[in-house]
Design a protein around this motif. Structure first.
Motif, short mmCIF file in Angstrom:
data_model
loop_
_atom_site.label_atom_id
_atom_site.label_comp_id
_atom_site.label_asym_id
_atom_site.label_seq_id
_atom_site.Cartn_x
_atom_site.Cartn_y
_atom_site.Cartn_z
N PHE A 74 6.97 -8.38 9.86
CA PHE A 74 8.08 -9.06 10.57
C PHE A 74 8.51 -9.33 11.83
N VAL A 75 8.45 -8.38 12.46
CA VAL A 75 8.86 -8.75 13.88
C VAL A 75 7.69 -9.39 14.84
N MET A 76 6.40 -9.10 14.43
CA MET A 76 5.57 -9.95 15.11
C MET A 76 5.13 -11.44 14.60
N ARG A 77 5.48 -11.51 13.52
CA ARG A 77 5.59 -12.83 12.88
C ARG A 77 6.75 -13.69 13.55
N PHE A 116 14.00 -13.69 23.76
CA PHE A 116 14.02 -13.19 22.12
C PHE A 116 12.61 -12.89 21.81
N ALA A 117 11.80 -13.81 22.32
CA ALA A 117 10.22 -13.19 21.97
C ALA A 117 9.83 -12.05 22.74
N ALA A 118 10.17 -11.83 24.01
CA ALA A 118 10.06 -10.71 24.73
C ALA A 118 10.37 -9.73 24.03
N VAL A 119 11.82 -9.58 23.45
CA VAL A 119 12.51 -8.62 22.85
C VAL A 119 11.62 -8.26 21.44
N GLN A 120 11.35 -9.03 20.71
CA GLN A 120 10.31 -8.89 19.63
C GLN A 120 9.01 -8.33 19.93
N CYS A 121 8.59 -8.65 20.84
CA CYS A 121 7.30 -8.23 21.25
C CYS A 121 7.31 -6.52 21.78
N LEU A 125 5.63 -3.81 20.25
CA LEU A 125 4.80 -2.55 21.10
C LEU A 125 5.01 -1.25 20.60
N ILE A 126 6.57 -0.84 20.51
CA ILE A 126 7.07 0.65 20.04
C ILE A 126 6.36 0.77 18.45
N ILE A 127 6.31 -0.12 17.85
CA ILE A 127 5.52 0.05 16.49
C ILE A 127 4.23 0.42 16.53
#
Length: 306
Positions: A74-77, A116-121, A125-127
């Motif tokens: 969901f995050v990376m999509r 916002f895209a950077a935050v999601q990335c 990365l943490i995942i």
């Protein structure tokens, strides 16, 4: 920031519009949380591959991986869609279905979308870092495909093939997380997923074919035209063959093949039901791939247990 408007193909009654604070709605729309089918399509190859790879007793770690892949999908999509919207903002403003997206609608600036895209990335990365180092390397390699996807529609009538290579990377990741390798069954699943994506995203692309033709955007919907249904039968047939090969390589029981037959029937019904000249019918059939994913996942689980 202007008030968020409902996107054209959002899920009817989505929680994004009913419950989310108004300030956050444009960002939730950027992440496509008002239409989560794409996240499921990204998730299914991960879960299928995990199911094929868990040969021993189901452990807490396996459940943790299922959760990680779900959140990661969901995050990376969302990150990928935000990036795609930044790149395609001029095209989106010219297409009826996409002009209500946050950037062309003026709800979010390009700068804020990039943040916002950077935050999601970062969350992604943490995942990713929760897996073994081989799986981390495999996951990182997918970024090249993600970066290139928005540009494919400018150069080829087969951007759906590139999407297939991108969206099914989880077939390699799921196995890598469990086995620290990429087994042959994962490769077969990945190749099959390419054909599955060619099918469902061609159906999806038929919603925009008239606008795409006018603005010069390419797709398999335009390339195949009236030959779409025969092509879908080929794509889905090849995918089914790959599912059978993957199950054989993973030594699954007969239950898996019964489930695969049910899954193939579902795909055949998609081809019969879809009307490529009716956008709403295309969207409905496209969304039915969530249910299809559950069939394959259940088949893989039962094929391991029996």
């Amino acid at each position: 920031m202007v008030e968020a408007v409902k996107t054209a193909d959002a899920v009817q009654g989505s929680w994004v519009y009913r419950h989310a604070p108004a300030h956050f709605r444009p960002y939730l729309k950027l992440a496509r949380l008002d239409r989560p089918v794409g996240a499921w399509l990204l998730l299914w190859p991960c879960w299928w591959s995990l199911a094929l790879s868990i040969t021993g007793p189901f452990e807490l770690l396996h459940a943790w991986y299922l959760v990680l892949f779900m959140v990661g999908a969901f995050v990376m999509r969302g990150a990928g869609c935000t990036y795609n919207d930044i790149i395609d903002r001029d095209f989106d403003g010219q297409v009826e279905r996409t002009r209500s997206r946050p950037i062309p609608a003026g709800e979010v600036t390009v700068r804020r979308a990039a943040v916002f895209a950077a935050v999601q990335c970062l969350i992604g990365l943490i995942i990713l870092l929760q897996f073994n180092w081989f799986a981390i390397a495999v996951g990182a390699a997918s970024l090249l495909l993600v970066a290139g996807y928005p540009f494919m529609k400018r150069f080829t009538y087969w951007p759906q093939a590139w999407l297939g290579l991108t969206f099914n990377w989880g077939a390699l990741m799921g196995a890598a997380a469990i086995t620290h390798t990429i087994p042959l069954y994962a490769v077969a699943l990945y190749v099959g997923g390419l054909f599955w994506t060619l099918g469902y995203d061609t159906i999806y692309a038929h919603q925009d074919k008239e606008d795409d033709a006018l603005i010069g955007v390419k797709s398999t919907a335009l390339a195949l035209g009236t030959n779409t249904k025969p092509a879908l039968l080929v794509f889905y047939g090849l995918f089914t063959i790959c599912l059978i090969i993957a199950g054989s390589l993973a030594n699954l029981s007969i239950i898996y093949y019964i489930g695969t037959a049910l899954a193939a029937t579902h795909l055949g019904a998609q081809v019969l039901r879809v009307d490529i000249n009716e956008p709403e019918a295309c969207l409905e059939v496209f969304r039915s791939n969530i249910a299809f994913g559950w069939i394959v996942f259940a088949a893989a689980i039962m094929g391991q247990l029996t």
